[in-house]
Design an enzyme around this catalytic site. Structure first.
Site, PDB file in Angstrom:
ATOM      1  N   HIS A 101       0.841  -1.210   0.000  1.00 15.86           N
ATOM      2  CA  HIS A 101       0.000   0.000   0.000  1.00 15.86           C
ATOM      3  C   HIS A 101       0.867   1.248   0.000  1.00 15.86           C
ATOM      4  O   HIS A 101       1.068   1.846   1.045  1.00 15.86           O
ATOM      5  CB  HIS A 101      -0.896  -0.011   1.248  1.00 15.86           C
ATOM      6  CG  HIS A 101      -2.094   0.871   1.136  1.00 15.86           C
ATOM      7  ND1 HIS A 101      -2.080   2.181   1.501  1.00 15.86           N
ATOM      8  CD2 HIS A 101      -3.336   0.631   0.687  1.00 15.86           C
ATOM      9  CE1 HIS A 101      -3.279   2.715   1.313  1.00 15.86           C
ATOM     10  NE2 HIS A 101      -4.056   1.781   0.820  1.00 15.86           N
ATOM     11  N   PHE A 102       1.368   1.729  -0.921  1.00 14.84           N
ATOM     12  CA  PHE A 102       1.476   1.336  -2.323  1.00 14.84           C
ATOM     13  C   PHE A 102       2.949   1.156  -2.626  1.00 14.84           C
ATOM     14  O   PHE A 102       3.738   1.985  -2.189  1.00 14.84           O
ATOM     15  CB  PHE A 102       0.888   2.416  -3.227  1.00 14.84           C
ATOM     16  CG  PHE A 102      -0.584   2.622  -3.040  1.00 14.84           C
ATOM     17  CD1 PHE A 102      -1.482   1.808  -3.717  1.00 14.84           C
ATOM     18  CD2 PHE A 102      -1.077   3.578  -2.194  1.00 14.84           C
ATOM     19  CE1 PHE A 102      -2.849   1.996  -3.566  1.00 14.84           C
ATOM     20  CE2 PHE A 102      -2.441   3.766  -2.032  1.00 14.84           C
ATOM     21  CZ  PHE A 102      -3.325   2.977  -2.712  1.00 14.84           C
TER      22      PHE A 102
END
Length: 112
Positions: free
Chosen positions: A20-21
């Protein structure tokens, strides 16, 4: 319950950052909600203890509103504030060095 405040920091190595991410990690909203819920629950427990009330089983909780205002990066220190509302809900505000990050409200209901 009075207004309560706590601080929290998600370490750079937290496993949530891996997905993420990738290449631009940020704290997932679900972790912010979870942190706010724990802060609100602790504040309610402390208020019940101060009133000498037996809290019994943990109450059910509904998220009545949640708004994510700004991303949180690894290692940033957050301040979580929780306070009761006139409607009997628990409002939460999350900030990072004064920058609003998230806000919302929980509704705690007793188990049947």
């Amino acid at each position: 319950m009075q207004s309560e405040e706590t601080t929290l920091r998600f370490a750079n190595g937290h496993p949530a950052f891996a997905g993420h991410f990738p290449g631009r990690p940020m704290v997932p909203g679900v972790l912010l909600l979870d942190a706010a819920l724990h802060a609100a629950a602790q504040a309610r427990t402390a208020a019940d203890a101060a009133k000498s009330q037996h809290s019994g089983p943990p109450p059910r909780c509904l998220v009545s509103s949640a708004k994510f205002l700004s991303p949180v990066l690894p290692g940033e220190t957050l301040t979580i504030s929780c306070a009761p509302t006139a409607a009997g809900h628990t409002r939460f505000d999350i900030a990072c060095k004064g920058r609003p990050v998230a806000t919302g409200a929980f509704v705690f209901k007793s188990n049947p």
